[in-house]
Design a protein around this motif. Structure first.
Motif, PDB file in Angstrom:
ATOM      1  N   ALA A  81      98.311 -29.318  86.585  1.00  0.00           N
ATOM      2  CA  ALA A  81      97.277 -29.937  85.764  1.00  0.00           C
ATOM      3  C   ALA A  81      96.522 -28.890  84.951  1.00  0.00           C
ATOM      4  O   ALA A  81      96.198 -29.098  83.776  1.00  0.00           O
ATOM      5  CB  ALA A  81      96.307 -30.718  86.645  1.00  0.00           C
ATOM      6  N   ARG A  82      96.250 -27.753  85.573  1.00  0.00           N
ATOM      7  CA  ARG A  82      95.579 -26.668  84.848  1.00  0.00           C
ATOM      8  C   ARG A  82      96.404 -26.216  83.659  1.00  0.00           C
ATOM      9  O   ARG A  82      95.878 -26.013  82.556  1.00  0.00           O
ATOM     10  CB  ARG A  82      95.319 -25.489  85.788  1.00  0.00           C
ATOM     11  N   GLN A  83      97.701 -26.095  83.861  1.00  0.00           N
ATOM     12  CA  GLN A  83      98.562 -25.640  82.770  1.00  0.00           C
ATOM     13  C   GLN A  83      98.619 -26.664  81.642  1.00  0.00           C
ATOM     14  O   GLN A  83      98.624 -26.299  80.456  1.00  0.00           O
ATOM     15  CB  GLN A  83      99.969 -25.354  83.297  1.00  0.00           C
ATOM     16  N   VAL A  84      98.640 -27.953  81.984  1.00  0.00           N
ATOM     17  CA  VAL A  84      98.664 -28.991  80.953  1.00  0.00           C
ATOM     18  C   VAL A  84      97.382 -28.945  80.124  1.00  0.00           C
ATOM     19  O   VAL A  84      97.408 -29.052  78.884  1.00  0.00           O
ATOM     20  CB  VAL A  84      98.859 -30.383  81.581  1.00  0.00           C
ATOM     21  N   LEU A  85      96.229 -28.786  80.798  1.00  0.00           N
ATOM     22  CA  LEU A  85      94.967 -28.685  80.065  1.00  0.00           C
ATOM     23  C   LEU A  85      94.991 -27.484  79.120  1.00  0.00           C
ATOM     24  O   LEU A  85      94.604 -27.589  77.948  1.00  0.00           O
ATOM     25  CB  LEU A  85      93.797 -28.558  81.037  1.00  0.00           C
ATOM     26  N   LEU A  86      95.434 -26.337  79.622  1.00  0.00           N
ATOM     27  CA  LEU A  86      95.469 -25.136  78.797  1.00  0.00           C
ATOM     28  C   LEU A  86      96.426 -25.283  77.613  1.00  0.00           C
ATOM     29  O   LEU A  86      96.105 -24.893  76.488  1.00  0.00           O
ATOM     30  CB  LEU A  86      95.882 -23.934  79.646  1.00  0.00           C
ATOM     31  N   ASP A  87      97.590 -25.848  77.857  1.00  0.00           N
ATOM     32  CA  ASP A  87      98.569 -26.039  76.778  1.00  0.00           C
ATOM     33  C   ASP A  87      98.029 -26.989  75.712  1.00  0.00           C
ATOM     34  O   ASP A  87      98.196 -26.752  74.502  1.00  0.00           O
ATOM     35  CB  ASP A  87      99.883 -26.580  77.342  1.00  0.00           C
ATOM     36  N   THR A  88      97.411 -28.069  76.158  1.00  0.00           N
ATOM     37  CA  THR A  88      96.867 -29.051  75.206  1.00  0.00           C
ATOM     38  C   THR A  88      95.744 -28.437  74.386  1.00  0.00           C
ATOM     39  O   THR A  88      95.664 -28.619  73.165  1.00  0.00           O
ATOM     40  CB  THR A  88      96.355 -30.294  75.953  1.00  0.00           C
ATOM     41  N   LEU A  89      94.854 -27.702  75.048  1.00  0.00           N
ATOM     42  CA  LEU A  89      93.767 -27.045  74.337  1.00  0.00           C
ATOM     43  C   LEU A  89      94.307 -26.021  73.343  1.00  0.00           C
ATOM     44  O   LEU A  89      93.847 -25.952  72.191  1.00  0.00           O
ATOM     45  CB  LEU A  89      92.836 -26.354  75.340  1.00  0.00           C
ATOM     46  N   THR A  90      95.285 -25.235  73.761  1.00  0.00           N
ATOM     47  CA  THR A  90      95.853 -24.217  72.879  1.00  0.00           C
ATOM     48  C   THR A  90      96.466 -24.836  71.632  1.00  0.00           C
ATOM     49  O   THR A  90      96.260 -24.352  70.505  1.00  0.00           O
ATOM     50  CB  THR A  90      96.903 -23.395  73.640  1.00  0.00           C
ATOM     51  N   ARG A  91      97.221 -25.918  71.803  1.00  0.00           N
ATOM     52  CA  ARG A  91      97.819 -26.592  70.642  1.00  0.00           C
ATOM     53  C   ARG A  91      96.739 -27.119  69.708  1.00  0.00           C
ATOM     54  O   ARG A  91      96.863 -27.018  68.479  1.00  0.00           O
ATOM     55  CB  ARG A  91      98.724 -27.743  71.091  1.00  0.00           C
ATOM     56  N   PHE A  92      95.671 -27.681  70.284  1.00  0.00           N
ATOM     57  CA  PHE A  92      94.626 -28.253  69.449  1.00  0.00           C
ATOM     58  C   PHE A  92      93.908 -27.147  68.670  1.00  0.00           C
ATOM     59  O   PHE A  92      93.591 -27.313  67.484  1.00  0.00           O
ATOM     60  CB  PHE A  92      93.625 -29.026  70.303  1.00  0.00           C
ATOM     61  N   VAL A  93      93.653 -26.030  69.316  1.00  0.00           N
ATOM     62  CA  VAL A  93      93.000 -24.912  68.631  1.00  0.00           C
ATOM     63  C   VAL A  93      93.882 -24.384  67.504  1.00  0.00           C
ATOM     64  O   VAL A  93      93.398 -24.067  66.410  1.00  0.00           O
ATOM     65  CB  VAL A  93      92.657 -23.797  69.634  1.00  0.00           C
ATOM     66  N   GLU A  94      95.163 -24.304  67.739  1.00  0.00           N
ATOM     67  CA  GLU A  94      96.076 -23.765  66.729  1.00  0.00           C
ATOM     68  C   GLU A  94      96.343 -24.749  65.600  1.00  0.00           C
ATOM     69  O   GLU A  94      96.393 -24.351  64.431  1.00  0.00           O
ATOM     70  CB  GLU A  94      97.401 -23.377  67.390  1.00  0.00           C
TER      71      GLU A  94
END
Length: 480
Positions: free
Chosen positions: A355-368
């Motif tokens: 779950a932590r990795q999914v949150l980080l991946d989603t946030l990273t995509r949104f920032v980029e």
């Protein structure tokens, strides 16, 4: 808010006395919503003692809402965590010639409502009363005593302190409380915002009534006060009321500004063992302050990312696609200095790392990448369409007035809010997030029965907070 003392509700029979029936209430409610489309007309002035006043005339109901706010939040606790919140909690436990029971009886007799609270920036006292002369006079006289003449009786203080210590012990048994407190410490380090407003068991046990008296004398001054008024008053009546409220307050200057919040240099993950069936996962970093130039872009972007409930990106990725959590969220909490960006969820212990990795991946995509145009327009429509309801009612407006006044926001803040949101583009949201949010520098806190941690130990949040607060380099409904 962190203090919830006695609360006294306006009684139905008193409203009936003024012939305010269901049909009239419905009509008045519709009128308020219609008027909210344009935003309330806000008037501002200063009392002779230096208090700032913001006032909205609302003659539809024979009532007035008062909120007196001081720059006296938990960030002013210094080396005594919990001092601000205990001071506020004691205000209605005896004032002037009234003990706690007398205050309660007076407020209930006129159908009024009195309360106090604390967050990291402010302490506040609020009153709701009918404007009928006898009722209002009794309510105001009581409020003035509570603000200016708190007794801080030793016996009452011991009772309030015992209740606070019980609450702190209960916090130690709640993984959510453990995680939230740890996250603030991780985000803010040795900044005053790191300390929880409720304090620690050790600090609360060490407080004295003299500490509370000194805090009240230093921070509850008229020049340190913002008064918000909404109700069936004209300007002259509002001026008289505000002057009376602040005339007897201590003669104390506003405190110096809080220090800036330092940027995080790197990310870190803190895993706290706790005997629970689920892991509480929190991520955060410094976000934005009140009046921040990027406020509206970050607000809109967060609505798309994790603040929009079931239609947010976090919900889609975490819940809908993977079933990792029932609920997931994100929000900015702007403060006088940079407040936090917080993301969180609960999930099964075995799924916590995923779950932590999914949150980080989603946030990273949104920032980029920023939001899609479709998501942007849907969010704009949702925010602006629901905004009138957020200021439809005197109790909601008075809270906004207090925020506008305390943080020196422009008087047209409510009027301009929808248009500021509509004017944003997807590129502006993307640009703000790329400059202000760094997924590689997040503080991450995980609380649960996590492999590699000892979930059998009893978590002593108070002791842990004190230990971290004194080590080198270490140290509140929002985003309205």
């Amino acid at each position: 808010m962190y203090n919830r003392p006695r609360q006294f509700r306006v009684t139905t029979h008193l409203l009936n006395k003024w012939a305010v029936g269901p049909s009239m209430l419905l009509a008045l409610g519709m009128l308020v919503i219609q008027n909210a489309q344009a935003g309330p007309e806000i008037q501002r002035w200063w009392t002779p003692t230096g208090a700032k006043v913001l006032f909205v005339s609302a003659p539809e109901l024979p009532m007035v809402d008062v909120r007196v706010v001081f720059d006296a939040g938990s960030a002013r606790d210094g080396e005594r965590p919990g001092l601000a919140s205990l001071t506020a909690a004691m205000l209605s436990e005896g004032a002037g010639d009234l003990d706690a029971d007398a205050i309660a009886e007076r407020i209930e007799a006129v159908g009024a409502e009195l309360g106090a609270g604390v967050d990291r920036d402010t302490s506040f006292v609020r009153l709701r009363s009918l404007t009928e002369s006898e009722a209002l006079e009794t309510a105001l006289d009581t409020l003035i005593k509570v603000l200016a003449e708190p007794r801080f009786d030793a016996s009452e203080f011991e009772r309030v302190r015992r209740n606070r210590l019980t609450g702190l012990r209960l916090d130690e048994q709640d993984p959510g409380s453990v995680g939230r407190k740890a996250l603030y410490r991780a985000i803010f380090g040795d900044h005053p915002y790191a300390s929880d407003p409720s304090g620690t068991a050790a600090s609360v046990a060490a407080l004295t009534v003299d500490d509370l008296r000194a805090f009240h004398q230093r921070y509850y001054g008229a020049a340190n006060a913002t008064v918000a008024l909404v109700g069936a008053l004209d300007r002259a009546q509002a001026e008289t009321l505000a002057t009376r409220l602040t005339a007897a307050l201590p003669d104390a200057e506003p405190p110096p500004s809080l220090p800036p919040v330092p940027a995080r240099e790197e990310g870190e993950v803190e895993r706290i063992g706790f005997p629970s069936s689920q892991t509480h996962l929190y991520l955060g970093q410094p976000g934005m302050r009140r009046g921040d130039p990027d406020y509206f872009a970050l607000y809109l972007g967060n609505h798309i990312l994790g603040g929009g409930g079931l239609v947010s990106l976090f919900m889609e990725e975490v819940r809908e696609k993977r079933g990792l959590a029932y609920s997931v969220y994100s929000y900015f909490m702007p403060l006088a200095r940079t407040g936090p960006l917080i993301m969180g969820l609960q999930t099964q212990n075995a799924q916590a790392e995923g779950a932590r990795q999914v949150l980080l991946d989603t946030l990273t995509r949104f920032v980029e990448q920023g939001p899609t145009e479709e998501a942007l327009q849907a969010a704009i429509k949702n925010i602006t369409g629901g905004f009138p309801l957020r200021i439809a009612g005197n109790s909601k407006i008075v809270r906004y007035l207090a925020v506008i006044g305390f943080y020196d926001l422009p008087l047209d803040y409510l009027d301009s809010f929808p248009e500021r949101i509509r004017a944003l583009s997807a590129e502006q949201v993307r640009d703000a997030f790329r400059r202000r949010v760094d997924p590689e520098r997040l503080a991450v806190v995980m609380v649960g029965d996590i492999p590699g941690t000892d979930a059998s130990v009893e978590v002593d949040v108070g002791a842990e907070a004190e230990a971290r607060a004194h080590r080198p380099g270490a140290d509140t409904g929002g985003q309205d």
